[in-house]
Design an enzyme around this catalytic site. Structure first.
Site, PDB file in Angstrom:
ATOM      1  N   GLN A 113       0.817  -1.200   0.000  1.00  0.00           N
ATOM      2  CA  GLN A 113       0.000   0.000   0.000  1.00  0.00           C
ATOM      3  C   GLN A 113       0.862   1.267   0.000  1.00  0.00           C
ATOM      4  O   GLN A 113       0.321   2.364  -0.144  1.00  0.00           O
ATOM      5  CB  GLN A 113      -0.946   0.017   1.207  1.00  0.00           C
ATOM      6  CG  GLN A 113      -2.052  -1.021   1.120  1.00  0.00           C
ATOM      7  CD  GLN A 113      -3.013  -0.999   2.309  1.00  0.00           C
ATOM      8  OE1 GLN A 113      -3.157  -1.987   3.022  1.00  0.00           O
ATOM      9  NE2 GLN A 113      -3.661   0.128   2.537  1.00  0.00           N
ATOM     10  N   ARG A 151      -9.150   0.019   7.999  1.00  0.00           N
ATOM     11  CA  ARG A 151      -9.986   1.198   7.739  1.00  0.00           C
ATOM     12  C   ARG A 151     -10.122   2.047   8.995  1.00  0.00           C
ATOM     13  O   ARG A 151     -11.222   2.500   9.325  1.00  0.00           O
ATOM     14  CB  ARG A 151     -11.379   0.723   7.291  1.00  0.00           C
ATOM     15  CG  ARG A 151     -11.668   1.007   5.834  1.00  0.00           C
ATOM     16  CD  ARG A 151     -12.946   0.359   5.391  1.00  0.00           C
ATOM     17  NE  ARG A 151     -13.471   0.989   4.208  1.00  0.00           N
ATOM     18  CZ  ARG A 151     -14.024   0.342   3.199  1.00  0.00           C
ATOM     19  NH1 ARG A 151     -14.095  -0.979   3.228  1.00  0.00           N
ATOM     20  NH2 ARG A 151     -14.499   0.996   2.170  1.00  0.00           N
ATOM     21  N   CYS A 152      -9.004   2.251   9.713  1.00  0.00           N
ATOM     22  CA  CYS A 152      -9.095   2.870  11.019  1.00  0.00           C
ATOM     23  C   CYS A 152      -8.619   4.310  11.057  1.00  0.00           C
ATOM     24  O   CYS A 152      -8.800   4.970  12.062  1.00  0.00           O
ATOM     25  CB  CYS A 152      -8.287   2.083  12.037  1.00  0.00           C
ATOM     26  SG  CYS A 152      -6.505   2.318  11.874  1.00  0.00           S
ATOM     27  N   GLU A 168     -12.789   5.511   4.886  1.00  0.00           N
ATOM     28  CA  GLU A 168     -12.852   4.862   6.204  1.00  0.00           C
ATOM     29  C   GLU A 168     -14.014   5.303   7.056  1.00  0.00           C
ATOM     30  O   GLU A 168     -14.314   4.670   8.083  1.00  0.00           O
ATOM     31  CB  GLU A 168     -11.533   5.093   6.932  1.00  0.00           C
ATOM     32  CG  GLU A 168     -10.438   4.324   6.223  1.00  0.00           C
ATOM     33  CD  GLU A 168      -9.068   4.684   6.681  1.00  0.00           C
ATOM     34  OE1 GLU A 168      -8.226   3.788   6.812  1.00  0.00           O
ATOM     35  OE2 GLU A 168      -8.840   5.876   6.912  1.00  0.00           O
TER      36      GLU A 168
END
Lengths: 806, 287, 164
Positions: A237, A384-385, A760
């Site tokens: 990523q 997704r934090c 997110e």
């Protein structure tokens, strides 16, 4: 000039710019099975690597016997810590200032930890070889309860840190302690609590979960000895960061390393960090002289790669009798597993947890976070934090409901009374963030009206009476969640990863015949960048999105960027894209002025062209200007039409939203049915509403999974009980409800196109909505808080404790 | 993820299959639908040296009636059971259970023979067979024999099947008029093994229950035949008192493991709820 | 590791190869035939990313040995489009309705939907959701996948009616 001029509307539509539901360019290859993922790669002579992994959560390694494996035909080598030590690669730096074992050196610290790396001709032989390696262990007591990590008699986990009384984030107070992070005003907050007529306190756990993208992690490493070039394709990523880290730890100069992220089958933060598999593959390729592929199994992915959450949060609120919050205090015990491998910006060992004042105007607050080691997989920041924003938002959203319950006030009303007001933006929070923009009251009112909140509460009142009379065995719950999240990391002055500032970049080159190519420092894992970033450029420079190729992920060609996670692509790279586009437009304006023989200031921009003010029939389209850039530019100007922007954002962005969940709980079985879920998101300017909706659907489904059934549970021996998809809850289409999405638009004042990012938000807001609904169902019967996940048995146990079960 | 190596055999007749098993003894295993065995082989929890593939055995594929019995061949897939008009009409509890096994792809391969014969206490069909009082016809080197389902299950992965025997068919007494049956299963998500499940088969005459059978899934080492629970219904009008008694008796024999689906006391509780709901559904169908 | 000779029809073409009997069909398709559309997403036969069509049925190719598929007819995502490249209505509908994001579950999902619509040409939303319950997705939340399958069903129905 043309004989039949197209209308402005038609020209705008042709661009498919900002705001268009542009269909995705990626879909052509994905729907035909022509995606290019890491495991699709086949290179001549390629070998396959596979790990021997620890069976135990905590043990010494007495011996590793490789001879049977090495004797198997087709096995090329077996690496252990012994082989990596001379290269100083048996440990690698983590993104959080710790070190992590690449291959276990003398002891193992979590079940599934890498012990040996087999390299063989194909994956079947590698698997057979793994079975033939014998590891002799001496079991040690496992530490899996973070609340016991700092006990006087707690086992020593990190012998490599013995004697080190400070770490990357300051002093360490115990051999299993990692850091203490403190923010806010301790004394002021203590006073607020002392003076408060009402206080509430609750221990809220956000359980350990795992992002579990359908594609696991993997790479193909290829060292070309002849020209000294290392190429690694992988599930990265953050490809540029991987290149820089790989150079620093291997000694291979950065210009000789090429990192390529091909198509990635979902990231969700699981693919940010560097894993032992990548290092071992690189070493194996150097040793064997051929490409080496490593692709982990699902169970390996769940056992050993970046987990998420495992935050044990004690929240306290001081308030007036009317529910107006006067102070917030929170202590977090953070379980980081065996190594602190969190992917946080360097200065933030607990990420942006200090967003935990949420959407509320809280005058004073104090936060402390203690990170500890346990015998579990390393990591913590993922899924997704937005760097712990999910945890922070969950804490404050539960606490608001708990406060409401204590005061016998409606939870939506308590929120309204405490919201930051529109005129307070930009807003300085008590824990140090400047929120850019927001209009919370409008968003919440719209949500409440759309779902007929008053009607729902009336229905709930009747349901509770019917339940008390024995007419129904179902309890209705309504969960409200109003989140503000912080994304778009971030300004270099406070956001860096291992010293690399968290700017991002976009480079655009326009071709003579009016099409263009753009490259970015980010990397899509399903977010559709090739589609959406072209839309930004189209609106900026007036070339149809269909004529703009967007590329990411190859460090040889893409400008340096910090990658895609934490919803940062739109806020940072999207800004860079707009700025690069504006540089191009500025140059094009000068060329147009020259060609039309007017002054720059006599021109105005009109969708896809510059026209003379007052004489609109005299214009030059961007397509015409592109060609001119290659043959007719003003004297003294360079030919060509391209620009690059490295964007250092002035601030983070603050998307927000109002989510409402209606649930019905079967008290006899603990089964919760989600009757309705409404999600209103405000992500500022909306680049592609179709893609935003898709992101919200996906994020809400992940939130459903977390709130209603996911956990990574270790037993007292350190065995992970959820290492397959049998026992790690991924909802199917059957469990997933229909999502209703809605929006408001409050642009970010500091972003070039006013966009904030949205990827997110649904996970941040969704978990609280589900959890508040379940808690709300029992609130009238005395329940203050029940811990997630709200799976069937836990919900039933709550009902049993409240004496509701037959 | 990668199984150990084996030699592969694909016999074209039941006799050939039996001879292969006799020849290779405990080094051989049959593969039917493969969706229980192959996952175990991929985890290397099973590593037969010889795999005997039954897919070409036409004599093991049938769904028909021989008058008093419904006969289902062991290689009949779950999907074929769902699609069978004969079974939907005569014995709908089979479809109830089949529809809740795994997912469409697995049902296309998974066989009823595999589901009843491998002794996995998590499988759904065994409890249904207990409640229906089904008979398993097995064939081995010495010929065929019939084993009542109610005597087949001995422990986790331990059944009355002898080494070298293959399940050939399942025979179910054709349900009589007044029959009602239902399978109620609670699970964490569609396709999961049961948190608790109950198969209930009833016969009602004039509103009175004249016969009943209740069996439980995944609540012990084997499927459980809840004899006392069923007895509590016989002679009653399936009123709340009788149902409560059946629920209590069913819970009394449940001994589930504590696992991700919940602690043992919870699963035992749910077992009772499933029994009650299955009785209600069976009653409605008998009307 | 004795290899055996296998012969299958894959996407309409006969293929022959040598493979170990234990070779999983998914590995055979991806590595020996270079048909990398179907993917591997788990090791316990749950995720469905490996779904292909075997002898007219949706099957998880990670749970089948190539030995068992000897003599079989297999269709994969690479066989969905027509010979002249015209996309199947499902492939177009997935794009039209944003039924995919990262694309990893997509080949298995479309291949399964393709067979589902042959088994049940006019499925309700509930039937679609049950019909794809063997295919996991982490990106889309399924809603647009269901929409896409519904849209393809309608288009296939109207094409059929037009032809009749």
């Amino acid at each position: 000039m043309s004989a039949n001029p197209e209308s402005a509307e038609a020209r705008k539509q042709k661009l498919e710019g900002l705001g268009t539901k542009r269909k995705r360019v990626e879909d052509a290859r994905f729907t035909q099975g022509k995606g290019h993922y890491v495991d699709d790669m086949k290179l001549p002579g390629m070998l396959f690597g596979d790990f021997v992994r620890s069976a135990y959560g905590h043990a010494r390694i007495k011996a590793i016997r490789k001879d049977k494996a090495l004797a198997l035909p087709g096995v090329k080598a077996v690496l252990t810590a012994e082989e990596l030590k001379p290269l100083k690669l048996h440990y690698m730096p983590t993104l959080a200032g710790d070190v992590q074992a690449v291959l276990a050196d003398g002891k193992v610290l979590f079940q599934g930890q890498e012990i040996a790396f087999v390299i063989a001709e194909d994956r079947y032989i590698a698997a057979d070889a793994v079975e033939l390696i014998e590891v002799e262990y001496e079991e040690l007591p496992a530490l899996v309860d973070p609340t016991k990590a700092m006990a006087a008699d707690a086992p020593v986990l990190r012998e490599d840190l013995q004697g080190k009384t400070s770490g990357a984030h300051g002093p360490r107070k115990h051999h299993n302690h990692i850091f203490t992070w403190e923010v806010g005003d301790a004394a002021g907050t203590a006073k607020a609590f002392k003076d408060a007529p009402v206080t509430v306190k609750e221990m809220i756990t956000y359980q350990r979960v795992h992002p579990c993208p359908i594609e696991t992690c993997g790479c193909v490493a290829s060292m070309d000895k002849i020209n000294g070039q290392l190429t690694v394709w992988g599930t990265f990523q953050a490809p540029h960061a991987v290149r820089t880290v790989a150079s620093l730890i291997s000694g291979i100069p950065e210009h000789k390393i090429r990192i390529i992220s091909p198509d990635i089958g979902g990231g969700f933060g699981n693919k940010v960090g560097v894993y032992p598999g990548y290092i071992c593959s690189i070493v194996a390729s150097i040793v064997t002289g051929v490409p080496v592929k490593w692709i982990e199994d699902r169970s390996e992915n769940l056992l050993a790669t970046a987990f998420a959450r495992d935050y044990h949060m004690t929240g306290e609120i001081a308030a007036t009798k009317e529910g107006r919050i006067t102070g917030l205090r929170c202590h977090v015990l953070a379980d980081h597993g065996a190594f602190d491998a969190c992917a946080d910006p360097t200065k933030y060992p607990a990420g942006f947890f200090n967003i935990c004042t949420g959407s509320y105007d809280i005058p004073v607050a104090h936060l402390t976070v203690d990170g500890v080691y346990t015998n579990k997989a390393p990591g913590g920041v993922a899924y997704r934090c937005s760097f712990r924003v999910t945890e922070a938002s969950y804490m404050i959203e539960r606490m608001i409901d708990i406060l409401a319950r204590k005061l016998n006030l409606d939870p939506a009303e308590v929120r309204k009374r405490n919201f930051i007001r529109k005129e307070q933006f930009p807003y300085q929070s008590a824990l140090g963030w400047e929120y850019d923009s927001g209009d919370y009251h409008t968003a919440l009112e719209k949500a409440l009206k759309t779902v007929n909140y008053t009607g729902l509460r009336e229905e709930q009142r009747k349901n509770r009476e019917a339940f008390a009379r024995g007419e129904t065995r179902k309890l209705m719950g309504i969960g409200v969640s109003f989140f503000t999240e912080i994304v778009g990391a971030g300004p270099i002055k406070n956001c860096d990863i291992l010293g690399l500032g968290m700017f991002d970049s976009c480079e655009i080159r326009v071709h003579p015949t009016g099409s263009a190519i753009a490259r970015l420092g980010t990397i899509s894992q399903g977010q559709g960048h090739a589609t959406t970033f072209a839309q930004i450029i189209a609106s900026e420079i007036g070339i149809p999105a269909a004529n703009i190729t967007v590329e990411e992920g190859d460090t040889d060609t893409a400008p340096y960027g910090l990658g895609t996670y934490g919803s940062r692509s739109t806020p940072v790279a999207g800004a860079a894209t707009a700025m690069a586009g504006r540089k191009i437009r500025a140059k094009a304006q000068m060329i147009a002025a020259y060609l039309l023989e007017v002054h720059d200031d006599d021109l105005e921009w009109d969708i896809d062209r510059f026209r003379v003010k007052g004489a609109p029939e005299r214009f030059k389209t961007m397509a015409e200007l592109a060609f001119s850039a290659y043959n007719k530019v003003p004297p003294g100007m360079e030919p060509g039409l391209e620009a690059v922007s490295y964007y250092d954002p002035p601030n983070m962005t603050y998307p927000f939203g109002a989510y409402i969940c209606v649930a019905d709980i079967d008290v006899d079985t603990g089964v919760t049915e989600i009757r309705r879920f409404y999600a209103l998101d405000d992500c500022g300017t909306r680049i592609n509403p179709m893609i935003i909706e898709g992101q919200v659907h996906g994020g809400l489904t992940e939130a459903l999974a977390i709130a209603m059934g996911q956990e990574m549970h270790y037993d007292e021996l350190g065995n992970l009980k959820n290492s397959t998809l049998m026992d790690y809850f991924l909802p199917t289409a059957v469990e997933t409800p229909v999502w209703e999405t809605d929006f408001t638009v409050t642009p970010s004042p500091h972003h070039p196109i006013g966009a904030k990012g949205v990827g997110e938000s649904p996970n941040v807001g969704g978990v609280s909505a589900f959890s508040n609904a379940v808690n709300d169902a029992f609130a009238h019967l005395g329940l203050t808080h029940t811990q997630m996940p709200h799976d069937h048995w836990r919900v039933w146990k709550t009902a049993e404790r409240l004496k509701l079960t037959a | 993820m990668i199984p150990a190596a084996f030699a592969y055999h694909r016999p074209s007749s039941l006799n050939e299959a039996i001879n292969l098993l006799a020849k290779h003894g405990d080094e051989a295993r049959v593969v039917a639908g493969g969706h229980s065995l192959i996952p175990m082989m991929k985890l290397r929890l099973a590593a037969p040296q010889h795999l005997v593939d039954l897919q070409d055995l036409a004599e093991l594929r049938r769904i028909d009636s021989d008058g008093t019995m419904l006969v289902i061949g062991a290689m009949t897939t779950q999907q074929e059971i769902l699609a069978s008009g004969l079974l939907a009409g005569k014995c709908p509890i089979l479809g109830d259970a089949a529809a809740q096994i795994a997912d469409p792809q697995v049902r296309n391969c998974g066989t009823i023979g595999g589901n009843v014969a491998n002794g996995d206490p998590g499988n759904d069909m065994p409890a249904v067979m207990l409640a229906l009082d089904a008979i398993y016809r097995v064939t081995g080197p010495g010929g065929s024999r019939d084993i009542p389902a109610r005597q087949f299950y001995q422990g986790t992965f331990v059944t009355a099947l002898k080494e070298g025997e293959i399940l050939q068919s399942i025979r179910i007494p054709t349900p009589v008029p007044g029959h009602g049956a239902a399978y109620e299963k609670q699970k964490r998500k569609i396709g999961d093994y049961a948190t608790a499940a109950a198969a209930v088969v009833l016969t009602l005459q004039g509103g009175t229950c004249t016969a009943a059978a209740i069996a439980l899934t995944n609540l012990g080492d084997t499927p459980l035949n809840a004899v006392a629970a069923a007895q509590a219904l016989v002679g009653s009008k399936l009123d709340s008192v009788a149902v409560a008694a059946a629920v209590k008796q069913a819970r009394a024999i449940a001994r589930p493991a504590s696992d991700g689906r919940g602690p043992a006391d919870y699963r035992t509780h749910v077992a009772g709820i499933m029994v009650a709901r299955a009785i209600a559904k069976a009653k409605a169908r008998a009307a | 590791m004795q290899k055996m000779h296998v012969k299958l029809t894959v996407n309409g073409r006969e293929v022959e190869a040598l493979a170990e009997p234990r070779t999983l069909l998914i590995h055979f398709l991806r590595e020996q035939l270079s048909l990398t559309g179907a993917h591997i997403g788990c090791d316990t036969s749950h995720c469905g990313a490996c779904t292909i069509d075997l002898n007219g049925k949706s099957v998880k190719s990670c749970t089948v040995f190539v030995a068992q598929a000897n003599g079989a007819k297999v269709t994969t995502i690479e066989g969905m489009a027509a010979a002249d490249g015209t996309l199947h209505p499902l492939q177009e509908a997935f794009r039209e309705h944003h039924g995919l994001q990262c694309g990893f579950c997509t080949p298995g999902m479309i291949t399964r939907a393709w067979r589902l619509l042959q088994e049940n040409p006019n499925p309700t939303e509930a039937e679609i959701r049950m019909g794809i319950s063997g295919n996991l997705c982490r990106c889309t939340g399924y809603q647009n996948i269901v929409k896409a399958i519904r849209a393809a069903a309608e288009r296939l129905q109207s094409t059929k009616e037009a032809a009749e």
